[in-house]
Design a protein around this motif. Structure first.
Motif, PDB file in Angstrom:
ATOM      1  N   CYS A  42      45.132  20.711  21.471  1.00  0.00           N
ATOM      2  CA  CYS A  42      44.493  19.408  21.397  1.00  0.00           C
ATOM      3  C   CYS A  42      43.871  19.304  20.014  1.00  0.00           C
ATOM      4  CB  CYS A  42      43.383  19.341  22.445  1.00  0.00           C
ATOM      5  SG  CYS A  42      43.556  17.993  23.569  1.00  0.00           S
ATOM      6  N   GLU A  43      44.253  18.322  19.233  1.00  0.00           N
ATOM      7  CA  GLU A  43      43.801  18.243  17.830  1.00  0.00           C
ATOM      8  C   GLU A  43      42.342  17.794  17.765  1.00  0.00           C
ATOM      9  OE1 GLU A  43      44.594  18.543  13.644  1.00  0.00           O
ATOM     10  OE2 GLU A  43      45.953  19.021  15.279  1.00  0.00           O
ATOM     11  N   THR A  44      41.441  18.752  17.979  1.00  0.00           N
ATOM     12  CA  THR A  44      40.025  18.380  17.933  1.00  0.00           C
ATOM     13  C   THR A  44      39.438  18.582  16.539  1.00  0.00           C
ATOM     14  OG1 THR A  44      39.517  20.585  18.711  1.00  0.00           O
ATOM     15  CG2 THR A  44      39.541  18.840  20.359  1.00  0.00           C
ATOM     16  N   HIS A  45      40.126  19.357  15.719  1.00  0.00           N
ATOM     17  CA  HIS A  45      39.597  19.618  14.379  1.00  0.00           C
ATOM     18  C   HIS A  45      40.538  19.060  13.329  1.00  0.00           C
ATOM     19  CE1 HIS A  45      36.835  22.207  16.341  1.00  0.00           C
ATOM     20  NE2 HIS A  45      37.765  23.045  16.740  1.00  0.00           N
ATOM     21  N   ALA A  46      39.976  18.641  12.203  1.00  0.00           N
ATOM     22  CA  ALA A  46      40.807  18.261  11.069  1.00  0.00           C
ATOM     23  C   ALA A  46      41.580  19.494  10.617  1.00  0.00           C
ATOM     24  CB  ALA A  46      39.914  17.761   9.947  1.00  0.00           C
ATOM     25  N   ASN A  47      42.734  19.286  10.020  1.00  0.00           N
ATOM     26  CA  ASN A  47      43.582  20.410   9.608  1.00  0.00           C
ATOM     27  C   ASN A  47      43.070  21.004   8.294  1.00  0.00           C
ATOM     28  OD1 ASN A  47      45.639  22.196   9.093  1.00  0.00           O
ATOM     29  ND2 ASN A  47      47.222  20.633   8.798  1.00  0.00           N
ATOM     30  N   LEU A  48      41.868  21.582   8.350  1.00  0.00           N
ATOM     31  CA  LEU A  48      41.278  22.118   7.123  1.00  0.00           C
ATOM     32  C   LEU A  48      41.968  23.398   6.680  1.00  0.00           C
ATOM     33  CD1 LEU A  48      37.473  21.375   7.470  1.00  0.00           C
ATOM     34  CD2 LEU A  48      39.181  20.251   6.057  1.00  0.00           C
ATOM     35  N   PHE A  49      42.569  24.129   7.617  1.00  0.00           N
ATOM     36  CA  PHE A  49      43.319  25.317   7.195  1.00  0.00           C
ATOM     37  C   PHE A  49      44.551  24.895   6.396  1.00  0.00           C
ATOM     38  CE2 PHE A  49      46.376  28.861   7.937  1.00  0.00           C
ATOM     39  CZ  PHE A  49      45.688  29.807   7.199  1.00  0.00           C
ATOM     40  N   GLY A  50      45.205  23.833   6.830  1.00  0.00           N
ATOM     41  CA  GLY A  50      46.352  23.312   6.072  1.00  0.00           C
ATOM     42  C   GLY A  50      45.936  22.858   4.681  1.00  0.00           C
ATOM     43  N   LEU A  51      44.806  22.193   4.597  1.00  0.00           N
ATOM     44  CA  LEU A  51      44.302  21.755   3.289  1.00  0.00           C
ATOM     45  C   LEU A  51      43.955  22.965   2.419  1.00  0.00           C
ATOM     46  CD1 LEU A  51      43.319  19.639   1.277  1.00  0.00           C
ATOM     47  CD2 LEU A  51      41.197  19.441   2.580  1.00  0.00           C
ATOM     48  N   ALA A  52      43.362  23.983   3.037  1.00  0.00           N
ATOM     49  CA  ALA A  52      43.030  25.207   2.291  1.00  0.00           C
ATOM     50  C   ALA A  52      44.295  25.827   1.698  1.00  0.00           C
ATOM     51  CB  ALA A  52      42.317  26.209   3.203  1.00  0.00           C
ATOM     52  N   LEU A  53      45.373  25.863   2.479  1.00  0.00           N
ATOM     53  CA  LEU A  53      46.633  26.421   1.968  1.00  0.00           C
ATOM     54  C   LEU A  53      47.170  25.589   0.806  1.00  0.00           C
ATOM     55  CD1 LEU A  53      48.531  27.384   5.245  1.00  0.00           C
ATOM     56  CD2 LEU A  53      47.463  28.930   3.610  1.00  0.00           C
ATOM     57  N   GLU A  54      47.030  24.275   0.896  1.00  0.00           N
ATOM     58  CA  GLU A  54      47.487  23.423  -0.210  1.00  0.00           C
ATOM     59  C   GLU A  54      46.634  23.652  -1.469  1.00  0.00           C
ATOM     60  OE1 GLU A  54      50.215  21.741  -0.429  1.00  0.00           O
ATOM     61  OE2 GLU A  54      50.849  21.967   1.663  1.00  0.00           O
ATOM     62  N   CYS A  55      45.349  23.949  -1.273  1.00  0.00           N
ATOM     63  CA  CYS A  55      44.490  24.299  -2.422  1.00  0.00           C
ATOM     64  C   CYS A  55      44.994  25.585  -3.090  1.00  0.00           C
ATOM     65  CB  CYS A  55      43.038  24.495  -1.984  1.00  0.00           C
ATOM     66  SG  CYS A  55      42.185  22.970  -1.567  1.00  0.00           S
ATOM     67  N   VAL A  56      45.317  26.578  -2.264  1.00  0.00           N
ATOM     68  CA  VAL A  56      45.814  27.846  -2.813  1.00  0.00           C
ATOM     69  C   VAL A  56      47.151  27.613  -3.524  1.00  0.00           C
ATOM     70  CG1 VAL A  56      46.665  30.152  -2.225  1.00  0.00           C
ATOM     71  CG2 VAL A  56      44.590  29.276  -1.144  1.00  0.00           C
TER      72      VAL A  56
END
Lengths: 275, 275
Positions: free
Chosen positions: A47-61
């Protein structure tokens, strides 16, 4: 992702280094790492309760690695994501710091996300190893060292699995951690690494069959004496190798019970990519 | 710290980028950030059940910032920690990657430490902000930009509080988090920032009163048109400003009830440093 970037970078102090970081991060791109996290979380029923901040973190890397990789002391590239490379616009020193800032921001984002503390720690363990001195960075180092020596296809696969595969593996493994599917991490790792090698071979083939405008980045491999799949085994054998890899990837999706899933469709859609 | 480095880096894959990272990290140095964490944890009564991995993480961040700061596109320095700078030994590309690797390793160390998950997350939040785009990196950026303009003492203090002060603040605040003394974080922050500015003024004074061999690093500020406390207000006023800062620091120790503590003694011992 633009929305998330706007939200999560807004507390940062305005500066030219921030502008430089966002110049590369926000440039239109495929956002594959972000999408992999998103689709696999959906496929695993989260259930998508959180923003995809891990995905954004990977894009930062990923963006940091591109900025540093393009610097004159590395590949000295002039075009990336259809625009002049970061150091050509902001200067080498600011580009260097912008890369450092994006890498630091990746961990900031995970630590400040809505995941619980245990998940945050597991994600940071994962990312720091996959992006670290025995992961992506080692792959970059091997890529450089291979410019000065003859290498085998085994060397090439090892380098690509590190340089490109580790962040793809981190995306899938991270999605599994977020979705409480931690028992199959090693399978996601293999899938990510195989897809990374396949992706790198695709890049190598595009380098000889495309122009810079179509693929949105410099065609600098030949100038840098880069060892590519094509220089090692030729175009036809590279295509055959790539097809074999995608067959393996199909089998992994089958094993994972994810045939027809959104993640499967995403990777299918990238099979015929032209940039 | 050498012992901890040996333990915590031993799982890394041997490579020239790992060697390059350890070349700067392991070079003899004052290890102030490591010591600040260690002494404040002792002062706050923490039973030392965990290795000081947060202190080691801060030293990784400090070492990465030195390697990147010394690169030709930044300060182009030749001596650091009494030895040739990293890029002179390993080349610019490997030095760049070694810095990236040390920054990544800092988060790896905290995530894999023995602290509980909540403490790990708080430490990573802290470090990523203090070292990030609005912290140390912004300080580095300002330091560069100030080379091309006239600045006031207020500008200088702001830049130093960021460039040097944020990691000192992170050391003290991190020790407080580890020791469950989180109610006084803002006071540790001010103490760390003030000590950072004082430390930077000391460096500026040593730059004009010492030689490279005594202080173990290049005297490159004048060549780079760096704005130092001495170029802004002169030697005598710098000494007076420094003394005032140390008076403030004394008052902060008094307020915190830490007069005579090990942390107080450590900072006292650095008041008269000659390198």
């Amino acid at each position: 992702m633009k929305h998330l970037v706007d939200l999560t970078f807004k507390h940062e102090h305005p500066s030219s280094v921030l502008e430089s970081a966002l110049y590369t991060l926000n440039a239109p791109s495929k956002l594959i790492r972000y999408q992999l996290v998103h689709t696999l979380c959906e496929d695993l029923g989260l259930c998508e309760t959180h923003a995809n901040l891990f995905g954004l973190a990977l894009e930062c890397v990923h963006a940091y690695s591109l900025i540093h990789d393009d610097l004159p002391s590395m590949d000295n590239d002039t075009i990336r994501r259809n625009q002049p490379t970061n150091h050509l616009v902001y200067g080498e020193a600011t580009a260097l710091l912008a890369g450092d800032g994006l890498l630091t921001k990746a961990f900031d984002l995970i630590a400040h996300s809505g995941y619980n503390d245990h998940v945050k720690v597991e994600l940071i363990k994962l990312l720091s190893r996959k992006a670290g001195l025995s992961g992506m960075i080692l792959g970059q180092q091997l890529d450089m060292e291979f410019e000065k020596q003859d290498i085998t296809m085994d060397d090439y696969v090892k380098m690509s699995a590190l340089k490109t595969g580790q962040l793809f593996a981190a995306a899938l493994m991270g999605a599994a951690i977020i979705s409480n599917d931690e028992t199959r991490l090693s399978h996601y790792q293999v899938l990510g690494e195989n897809f990374g090698v396949a992706f790198q071979i695709q890049d190598d083939l595009l380098e000889v069959t495309s122009d810079a405008q179509s693929i949105g980045k410099s065609l600098s491999d030949a100038n840098n004496n880069k060892k590519t799949c094509v220089t090692i085994i030729g175009v036809e054998a590279s295509i055959a190798y790539l097809n074999d890899l995608f067959d393996d990837i199909e089998q992994q999706f089958s094993y994972l019970g994810l045939v027809g899933s959104k993640t499967h469709q995403l990777i299918e859609s990238l099979k015929a990519r032209k940039k």
